[in-house]
Design an enzyme around this catalytic site. Sequence first.
Site, PDB file in Angstrom:
ATOM      1  N   HIS A  46      19.693 -30.510  -9.381  1.00  0.00           N
ATOM      2  CA  HIS A  46      20.374 -30.022 -10.592  1.00  0.00           C
ATOM      3  C   HIS A  46      19.828 -30.656 -11.865  1.00  0.00           C
ATOM      4  O   HIS A  46      20.507 -30.662 -12.896  1.00  0.00           O
ATOM      5  CB  HIS A  46      21.877 -30.300 -10.489  1.00  0.00           C
ATOM      6  CG  HIS A  46      22.561 -29.526  -9.400  1.00  0.00           C
ATOM      7  ND1 HIS A  46      23.598 -30.041  -8.661  1.00  0.00           N
ATOM      8  CD2 HIS A  46      22.320 -28.286  -8.905  1.00  0.00           C
ATOM      9  CE1 HIS A  46      24.000 -29.130  -7.779  1.00  0.00           C
ATOM     10  NE2 HIS A  46      23.239 -28.060  -7.897  1.00  0.00           N
ATOM     11  N   ASN A  73      31.039 -39.283   4.365  1.00  0.00           N
ATOM     12  CA  ASN A  73      32.013 -38.990   3.322  1.00  0.00           C
ATOM     13  C   ASN A  73      33.374 -39.421   3.864  1.00  0.00           C
ATOM     14  O   ASN A  73      33.726 -39.044   4.977  1.00  0.00           O
ATOM     15  CB  ASN A  73      32.016 -37.477   3.057  1.00  0.00           C
ATOM     16  CG  ASN A  73      32.865 -37.081   1.856  1.00  0.00           C
ATOM     17  OD1 ASN A  73      33.850 -37.743   1.540  1.00  0.00           O
ATOM     18  ND2 ASN A  73      32.479 -35.999   1.194  1.00  0.00           N
TER      19      ASN A  73
HETATM   20  C1  BV8 Z   1      23.435 -20.323  -8.950  1.00  0.00           C
HETATM   21  C2  BV8 Z   1      24.572 -30.249 -13.100  1.00  0.00           C
HETATM   22  C3  BV8 Z   1      22.609 -18.118  -9.153  1.00  0.00           C
HETATM   23  C4  BV8 Z   1      25.332 -30.231 -14.381  1.00  0.00           C
HETATM   24  C5  BV8 Z   1      25.915 -29.058 -11.422  1.00  0.00           C
HETATM   25  C6  BV8 Z   1      28.161 -19.149  -3.308  1.00  0.00           C
HETATM   26  C7  BV8 Z   1      29.488 -19.401  -3.011  1.00  0.00           C
HETATM   27  C8  BV8 Z   1      30.358 -19.819  -4.024  1.00  0.00           C
HETATM   28  C9  BV8 Z   1      29.897 -19.993  -5.349  1.00  0.00           C
HETATM   29  C10 BV8 Z   1      28.584 -19.759  -5.620  1.00  0.00           C
HETATM   30  C11 BV8 Z   1      27.731 -19.333  -4.616  1.00  0.00           C
HETATM   31  N1  BV8 Z   1      26.495 -19.183  -5.180  1.00  0.00           N
HETATM   32  C12 BV8 Z   1      26.558 -19.494  -6.488  1.00  0.00           C
HETATM   33  C13 BV8 Z   1      27.821 -19.836  -6.792  1.00  0.00           C
HETATM   34  C14 BV8 Z   1      28.293 -20.202  -8.138  1.00  0.00           C
HETATM   35  C15 BV8 Z   1      28.138 -21.684  -8.450  1.00  0.00           C
HETATM   36  C16 BV8 Z   1      29.019 -22.505  -7.547  1.00  0.00           C
HETATM   37  O1  BV8 Z   1      28.566 -23.027  -6.545  1.00  0.00           O
HETATM   38  N2  BV8 Z   1      30.291 -22.648  -7.936  1.00  0.00           N
HETATM   39  C17 BV8 Z   1      31.207 -23.471  -7.171  1.00  0.00           C
HETATM   40  C18 BV8 Z   1      31.990 -24.387  -8.122  1.00  0.00           C
HETATM   41  C19 BV8 Z   1      32.160 -22.556  -6.409  1.00  0.00           C
HETATM   42  N3  BV8 Z   1      26.760 -22.121  -8.315  1.00  0.00           N
HETATM   43  C20 BV8 Z   1      25.928 -21.967  -9.351  1.00  0.00           C
HETATM   44  O2  BV8 Z   1      26.246 -21.460 -10.401  1.00  0.00           O
HETATM   45  C21 BV8 Z   1      24.491 -22.468  -9.149  1.00  0.00           C
HETATM   46  N4  BV8 Z   1      23.601 -21.459  -9.607  1.00  0.00           N
HETATM   47  O3  BV8 Z   1      23.876 -20.104  -7.875  1.00  0.00           O
HETATM   48  O4  BV8 Z   1      22.693 -19.429  -9.674  1.00  0.00           O
HETATM   49  C22 BV8 Z   1      21.558 -17.463  -9.923  1.00  0.00           C
HETATM   50  C23 BV8 Z   1      20.447 -16.965  -9.240  1.00  0.00           C
HETATM   51  C24 BV8 Z   1      19.466 -16.312  -9.965  1.00  0.00           C
HETATM   52  C25 BV8 Z   1      19.582 -16.179 -11.357  1.00  0.00           C
HETATM   53  C26 BV8 Z   1      20.690 -16.709 -12.029  1.00  0.00           C
HETATM   54  C27 BV8 Z   1      21.676 -17.351 -11.305  1.00  0.00           C
HETATM   55  C28 BV8 Z   1      24.197 -23.703  -9.988  1.00  0.00           C
HETATM   56  C29 BV8 Z   1      25.173 -24.802  -9.693  1.00  0.00           C
HETATM   57  C30 BV8 Z   1      24.741 -26.084 -10.438  1.00  0.00           C
HETATM   58  C31 BV8 Z   1      25.882 -26.623 -11.262  1.00  0.00           C
HETATM   59  N5  BV8 Z   1      25.495 -27.902 -11.846  1.00  0.00           N
HETATM   60  N6  BV8 Z   1      25.515 -30.211 -11.980  1.00  0.00           N
HETATM   61  C32 BV8 Z   1      26.056 -31.533 -14.612  1.00  0.00           C
HETATM   62  O5  BV8 Z   1      26.022 -32.457 -13.768  1.00  0.00           O
HETATM   63  O6  BV8 Z   1      26.665 -31.625 -15.687  1.00  0.00           O
HETATM   64  S1  BV8 Z   1      26.964 -29.119 -10.109  1.00  0.00           S
HETATM   65  C33 BV8 Z   1      27.840 -30.571 -10.058  1.00  0.00           C
HETATM   66  O7  BV8 Z   1      28.594 -30.489  -8.858  1.00  0.00           O
HETATM   67  C34 BV8 Z   1      27.027 -31.847  -9.904  1.00  0.00           C
HETATM   68  O8  BV8 Z   1      25.645 -31.673  -9.863  1.00  0.00           O
HETATM   69  C35 BV8 Z   1      27.491 -32.373  -8.564  1.00  0.00           C
HETATM   70  O9  BV8 Z   1      26.544 -33.082  -7.913  1.00  0.00           O
HETATM   71  C36 BV8 Z   1      27.771 -31.096  -7.905  1.00  0.00           C
HETATM   72  C37 BV8 Z   1      28.460 -31.116  -6.603  1.00  0.00           C
HETATM   73  O10 BV8 Z   1      29.549 -31.991  -6.699  1.00  0.00           O
HETATM   74  P1  BV8 Z   1      29.527 -33.260  -5.725  1.00  0.00           P
HETATM   75  O11 BV8 Z   1      28.274 -34.015  -5.958  1.00  0.00           O
HETATM   76  O12 BV8 Z   1      29.795 -32.817  -4.339  1.00  0.00           O
HETATM   77  O13 BV8 Z   1      30.702 -34.107  -6.325  1.00  0.00           O
HETATM   78  P2  BV8 Z   1      32.265 -33.928  -6.029  1.00  0.00           P
HETATM   79  O14 BV8 Z   1      32.994 -34.751  -7.038  1.00  0.00           O
HETATM   80  O15 BV8 Z   1      32.587 -32.479  -5.889  1.00  0.00           O
HETATM   81  O16 BV8 Z   1      32.460 -34.572  -4.573  1.00  0.00           O
HETATM   82  C38 BV8 Z   1      32.215 -35.953  -4.368  1.00  0.00           C
HETATM   83  C39 BV8 Z   1      32.385 -36.198  -2.883  1.00  0.00           C
HETATM   84  O17 BV8 Z   1      32.074 -37.557  -2.634  1.00  0.00           O
HETATM   85  C40 BV8 Z   1      33.801 -35.968  -2.380  1.00  0.00           C
HETATM   86  O18 BV8 Z   1      33.747 -35.185  -1.199  1.00  0.00           O
HETATM   87  C41 BV8 Z   1      34.314 -37.388  -2.048  1.00  0.00           C
HETATM   88  O19 BV8 Z   1      35.158 -37.387  -0.911  1.00  0.00           O
HETATM   89  C42 BV8 Z   1      33.031 -38.094  -1.744  1.00  0.00           C
HETATM   90  N7  BV8 Z   1      33.047 -39.543  -2.012  1.00  0.00           N
HETATM   91  C43 BV8 Z   1      33.759 -40.228  -2.939  1.00  0.00           C
HETATM   92  N8  BV8 Z   1      33.428 -41.544  -2.863  1.00  0.00           N
HETATM   93  C44 BV8 Z   1      32.493 -41.663  -1.873  1.00  0.00           C
HETATM   94  C45 BV8 Z   1      32.246 -40.387  -1.335  1.00  0.00           C
HETATM   95  N9  BV8 Z   1      31.359 -40.178  -0.346  1.00  0.00           N
HETATM   96  C46 BV8 Z   1      30.707 -41.252   0.140  1.00  0.00           C
HETATM   97  N10 BV8 Z   1      30.881 -42.512  -0.323  1.00  0.00           N
HETATM   98  C47 BV8 Z   1      31.769 -42.742  -1.329  1.00  0.00           C
HETATM   99  N11 BV8 Z   1      31.924 -43.998  -1.793  1.00  0.00           N
END
Ligand code: BV8
Length: 263
Positions: free
Chosen positions: A124, A222
């Site tokens: 990303h 996780n």
């Molecule tokens: C695209 C950069 C198409 C910006 C980020 C299919 C199904 C559903 C939805 C979609 C799909 N395909 C596309 C989508 C839409 C969308 C999407 O996925 N939406 C989601 C919300 C439903 N995806 C997109 O839009 C992507 N683009 O598909 O484009 C396209 C194709 C052609 C032409 C045009 C378009 C682009 C997505 C990129 C978004 N950008 N980041 C920024 O950072 O500001 S995403 C953002 O979320 C971060 O990068 C982050 O890394 C990412 C994922 O989150 P996580 O890293 O998992 O973090 P989170 O807080 O959620 O979870 C943390 C976890 O850690 C938890 O589980 C917790 O339990 C655990 N944890 C906590 N402490 C610990 C731990 N684990 C281990 N040790 C610990 N100590």
Amino acid sequence: MTHTIDTPSGLEALGARIRDARTITIMTGAGVSAASGVPTFRGDGGLWRSFRAEDLATPEAFRRDPRLVWEWYDWRRSLIASCRPNPAHDVLAQWSRRDGVTLITQNVDGLHELAGSRDVIRFHGSIWQLRCAGGCGTASQPWDDRQVPLPTLPPPCPRCGGHARPGVVWFGEAIDTDVLSRCLDATACDVFLSVGTSSVVHPAAGLIARAKAHGAYTVEINPELTDTARYLDLAVALPAEQALPALRVWEDWRSPGGSGHES
Ligand code: BV8
């Protein structure tokens, strides 16, 4: 059937499997940086001013209010600038020196590189890079800017004077084609580890299913079980900063000195 481990003492078999693997792919998310003080996206207290990442990390939000979006990124950059890698980053930096290891991160914080990981695939992008929002020809060439705080919000593009934008992939934006191709190739591996991600964001969240389809042994590290459970061989319900050092994959593991942590 997913096997679950929730104590470090049960990790020997996984450590041995990783040691013996020819190819290992690791994909990390915000959970790997949690112990460094970088707020996760969907965890408690991880949000900023009650905004959701999905509301601010979009081209539409930037078009509507570039200053607000930049205030969020500038706040995150200032916070991340004071964060240091934790033992999870340090162990992965050690692993990344081995042939056959591919490290993919969804994180934009740069902590893997700070810990010494080489050739990190940034799925990303990077919060430390900017690129022209107006596409003045530098649209595809981001540049590094590590000033915190940034002197002007939105920062100007040095070439056209228009707005610069963060060098990250927003919701609704495509992943860089070369990056995506490298990551899809890397799912053809012996062991695939998903570390610290809620596996909510696609297409990153789909990589583990592809690895499973390629016959990889799939592992999630996780404290919480995610929706990828159906693709998992092993769920390690421990924090990454505890589990990764406890694997003791390569006994010569020492903190590379970048962060001064001991396992
Ligand atoms: C695209 C950069 C198409 C910006 C980020 C299919 C199904 C559903 C939805 C979609 C799909 N395909 C596309 C989508 C839409 C969308 C999407 O996925 N939406 C989601 C919300 C439903 N995806 C997109 O839009 C992507 N683009 O598909 O484009 C396209 C194709 C052609 C032409 C045009 C378009 C682009 C997505 C990129 C978004 N950008 N980041 C920024 O950072 O500001 S995403 C953002 O979320 C971060 O990068 C982050 O890394 C990412 C994922 O989150 P996580 O890293 O998992 O973090 P989170 O807080 O959620 O979870 C943390 C976890 O850690 C938890 O589980 C917790 O339990 C655990 N944890 C906590 N402490 C610990 C731990 N684990 C281990 N040790 C610990 N100590």
